[in-house]
Scaffold this motif. Structure first.
Motif, PDB file in Angstrom:
ATOM      1  N   LEU A 110     -35.981   5.620 -48.008  1.00  0.00           N
ATOM      2  CA  LEU A 110     -35.675   4.407 -48.745  1.00  0.00           C
ATOM      3  C   LEU A 110     -34.185   4.086 -48.688  1.00  0.00           C
ATOM      4  CD1 LEU A 110     -38.003   4.881 -51.811  1.00  0.00           C
ATOM      5  CD2 LEU A 110     -38.268   3.277 -49.934  1.00  0.00           C
ATOM      6  N   ALA A 111     -33.345   5.107 -48.728  1.00  0.00           N
ATOM      7  CA  ALA A 111     -31.909   4.882 -48.627  1.00  0.00           C
ATOM      8  C   ALA A 111     -31.554   4.366 -47.241  1.00  0.00           C
ATOM      9  CB  ALA A 111     -31.145   6.170 -48.925  1.00  0.00           C
ATOM     10  N   ARG A 112     -32.190   4.899 -46.205  1.00  0.00           N
ATOM     11  CA  ARG A 112     -31.925   4.441 -44.852  1.00  0.00           C
ATOM     12  C   ARG A 112     -32.401   3.004 -44.680  1.00  0.00           C
ATOM     13  NH1 ARG A 112     -35.240   6.742 -40.586  1.00  0.00           N
ATOM     14  NH2 ARG A 112     -35.242   8.533 -41.947  1.00  0.00           N
ATOM     15  N   GLU A 113     -33.544   2.678 -45.260  1.00  0.00           N
ATOM     16  CA  GLU A 113     -34.051   1.311 -45.177  1.00  0.00           C
ATOM     17  C   GLU A 113     -33.099   0.337 -45.871  1.00  0.00           C
ATOM     18  OE1 GLU A 113     -38.041  -1.247 -46.283  1.00  0.00           O
ATOM     19  OE2 GLU A 113     -37.707   0.674 -47.252  1.00  0.00           O
ATOM     20  N   LEU A 114     -32.547   0.737 -46.989  1.00  0.00           N
ATOM     21  CA  LEU A 114     -31.613  -0.119 -47.712  1.00  0.00           C
ATOM     22  C   LEU A 114     -30.307  -0.290 -46.954  1.00  0.00           C
ATOM     23  CD1 LEU A 114     -31.298  -1.715 -50.335  1.00  0.00           C
ATOM     24  CD2 LEU A 114     -30.285   0.289 -51.356  1.00  0.00           C
ATOM     25  N   TRP A 134     -34.901   1.936 -56.395  1.00  0.00           N
ATOM     26  CA  TRP A 134     -33.586   1.331 -56.307  1.00  0.00           C
ATOM     27  C   TRP A 134     -33.515   0.142 -57.255  1.00  0.00           C
ATOM     28  CZ3 TRP A 134     -29.530   3.296 -53.689  1.00  0.00           C
ATOM     29  CH2 TRP A 134     -29.797   4.291 -52.760  1.00  0.00           C
ATOM     30  N   ARG A 135     -32.339  -0.055 -57.848  1.00  0.00           N
ATOM     31  CA  ARG A 135     -32.139  -1.223 -58.691  1.00  0.00           C
ATOM     32  C   ARG A 135     -30.766  -1.804 -58.408  1.00  0.00           C
ATOM     33  NH1 ARG A 135     -28.872  -0.098 -63.098  1.00  0.00           N
ATOM     34  NH2 ARG A 135     -28.530   2.103 -63.464  1.00  0.00           N
ATOM     35  N   LEU A 136     -30.617  -3.105 -58.681  1.00  0.00           N
ATOM     36  CA  LEU A 136     -29.358  -3.802 -58.485  1.00  0.00           C
ATOM     37  C   LEU A 136     -28.468  -3.511 -59.685  1.00  0.00           C
ATOM     38  CD1 LEU A 136     -27.628  -5.858 -56.906  1.00  0.00           C
ATOM     39  CD2 LEU A 136     -28.793  -7.654 -58.169  1.00  0.00           C
ATOM     40  N   GLU A 137     -27.310  -2.888 -59.414  1.00  0.00           N
ATOM     41  CA  GLU A 137     -26.424  -2.509 -60.511  1.00  0.00           C
ATOM     42  C   GLU A 137     -25.366  -3.575 -60.762  1.00  0.00           C
ATOM     43  OE1 GLU A 137     -24.180   1.488 -61.933  1.00  0.00           O
ATOM     44  OE2 GLU A 137     -23.846   0.864 -59.863  1.00  0.00           O
ATOM     45  N   GLY A 194     -23.991  -3.865 -55.445  1.00  0.00           N
ATOM     46  CA  GLY A 194     -24.104  -2.423 -55.588  1.00  0.00           C
ATOM     47  C   GLY A 194     -25.490  -2.041 -56.052  1.00  0.00           C
ATOM     48  N   PHE A 195     -26.116  -1.114 -55.335  1.00  0.00           N
ATOM     49  CA  PHE A 195     -27.448  -0.641 -55.671  1.00  0.00           C
ATOM     50  C   PHE A 195     -27.361   0.826 -56.044  1.00  0.00           C
ATOM     51  CE2 PHE A 195     -27.875  -3.987 -52.529  1.00  0.00           C
ATOM     52  CZ  PHE A 195     -28.751  -4.847 -53.156  1.00  0.00           C
ATOM     53  N   GLY A 213     -29.275   8.636 -58.780  1.00  0.00           N
ATOM     54  CA  GLY A 213     -27.832   8.435 -58.854  1.00  0.00           C
ATOM     55  C   GLY A 213     -27.144   8.107 -57.543  1.00  0.00           C
ATOM     56  N   GLU A 214     -27.869   8.004 -56.464  1.00  0.00           N
ATOM     57  CA  GLU A 214     -27.269   7.673 -55.174  1.00  0.00           C
ATOM     58  C   GLU A 214     -26.882   6.190 -55.173  1.00  0.00           C
ATOM     59  OE1 GLU A 214     -28.422   7.944 -50.435  1.00  0.00           O
ATOM     60  OE2 GLU A 214     -29.850   8.566 -51.960  1.00  0.00           O
ATOM     61  N   ARG A 215     -25.699   5.861 -54.633  1.00  0.00           N
ATOM     62  CA  ARG A 215     -25.206   4.489 -54.636  1.00  0.00           C
ATOM     63  C   ARG A 215     -25.044   3.967 -53.215  1.00  0.00           C
ATOM     64  NH1 ARG A 215     -23.749   3.188 -59.621  1.00  0.00           N
ATOM     65  NH2 ARG A 215     -23.179   4.821 -61.075  1.00  0.00           N
ATOM     66  N   VAL A 216     -25.396   2.682 -53.047  1.00  0.00           N
ATOM     67  CA  VAL A 216     -25.241   1.991 -51.767  1.00  0.00           C
ATOM     68  C   VAL A 216     -24.690   0.606 -52.064  1.00  0.00           C
ATOM     69  CG1 VAL A 216     -26.465   1.014 -49.776  1.00  0.00           C
ATOM     70  CG2 VAL A 216     -27.144   3.228 -50.670  1.00  0.00           C
ATOM     71  N   GLU A 217     -23.697   0.181 -51.275  1.00  0.00           N
ATOM     72  CA  GLU A 217     -23.153  -1.161 -51.417  1.00  0.00           C
ATOM     73  C   GLU A 217     -23.457  -1.944 -50.151  1.00  0.00           C
ATOM     74  OE1 GLU A 217     -19.110  -1.490 -52.553  1.00  0.00           O
ATOM     75  OE2 GLU A 217     -19.442  -0.564 -54.504  1.00  0.00           O
ATOM     76  N   ARG A 218     -23.889  -3.212 -50.326  1.00  0.00           N
ATOM     77  CA  ARG A 218     -24.200  -4.084 -49.198  1.00  0.00           C
ATOM     78  C   ARG A 218     -23.383  -5.358 -49.326  1.00  0.00           C
ATOM     79  NH1 ARG A 218     -25.299  -2.061 -45.258  1.00  0.00           N
ATOM     80  NH2 ARG A 218     -26.203  -3.926 -44.410  1.00  0.00           N
ATOM     81  N   LEU A 219     -22.823  -5.818 -48.219  1.00  0.00           N
ATOM     82  CA  LEU A 219     -22.036  -7.034 -48.175  1.00  0.00           C
ATOM     83  C   LEU A 219     -22.980  -8.212 -47.987  1.00  0.00           C
ATOM     84  CD1 LEU A 219     -19.134  -8.162 -48.112  1.00  0.00           C
ATOM     85  CD2 LEU A 219     -19.227  -7.978 -45.637  1.00  0.00           C
TER      86      LEU A 219
END
Length: 173
Positions: free
Chosen positions: A79-83, A119-122, A130-131, A136-142
């Motif tokens: 799921l993290a890779r997909e995001l 995953w949720r939009l933070e 920021g997701f 607790g894993e964080r991912v940011e998308r532009l």
């Protein structure tokens, strides 16, 4: 001698009387012709196709060239890779609610809100979303748009925006 214009009305009256007599005498003897039915070939019922589940139909859309089910990763990092491989196309805000629309690599879209799991939009600052995951894993998308964004030239200083005079005709102070 009989004039021809005197003879025409007499002949017309005789023709009209003969037509009326024929109409009344032959009116009841008319019968409709027998119905003709077309000769149709014998039709055999078609065999019923095997029923496919809706899940399989969604995995194999009709217009795909491969027509094979999409391989999904059920690994925890999948799921993290997909995001991280998806593109952030839009973020909609209404009051406190936010919805991020992302586009997967295969072209399908999905949405993430502040309440979705895992995953949720933070946060969203206008350009970057920021997701955060449940662990607790964080991912940011532009945020990506269809039009190319203009790049600022680092050698040229940026100018502050000029004020625009009002449209009422008054001069600015």
């Amino acid at each position: 001698m009989i004039r021809p214009w005197h003879l025409a009305p007499i002949l017309a009256a005789a023709a009209l009387a003969a037509a009326a007599y024929w109409w009344h005498s032959e009116r009841n003897s008319w019968r409709a012709p027998a119905a003709r039915r077309p000769e149709l070939p014998s039709v055999e019922p078609m065999p019923q196709p095997a029923r496919a589940s809706v899940h399989q139909a969604l995995e194999r859309p009709l217009l795909w060239s491969a027509r094979r089910p999409v391989q999904t990763d059920e690994k925890p990092g999948g799921l993290a890779r997909e995001l991280t491989q998806s593109r952030l196309t839009a973020v909609f805000e209404s009051g406190r609610e936010r919805v991020a629309v992302l586009l997967r690599a295969d072209g399908s879209s999905f949405k993430i809100t502040g309440q979705t799991r895992p995953w949720r939009l933070e946060n969203f600052d206008g350009r970057t979303a920021g997701f955060v995951s449940a662990d607790g894993e964080r991912v940011e998308r532009l945020l990506e748009s269809g039009a190319p964004t203009p790049r600022a030239d680092p050698r040229r200083p940026t100018e502050p925006p000029r004020s625009v005079p009002p449209l009422t005709g008054a001069t600015p102070p």
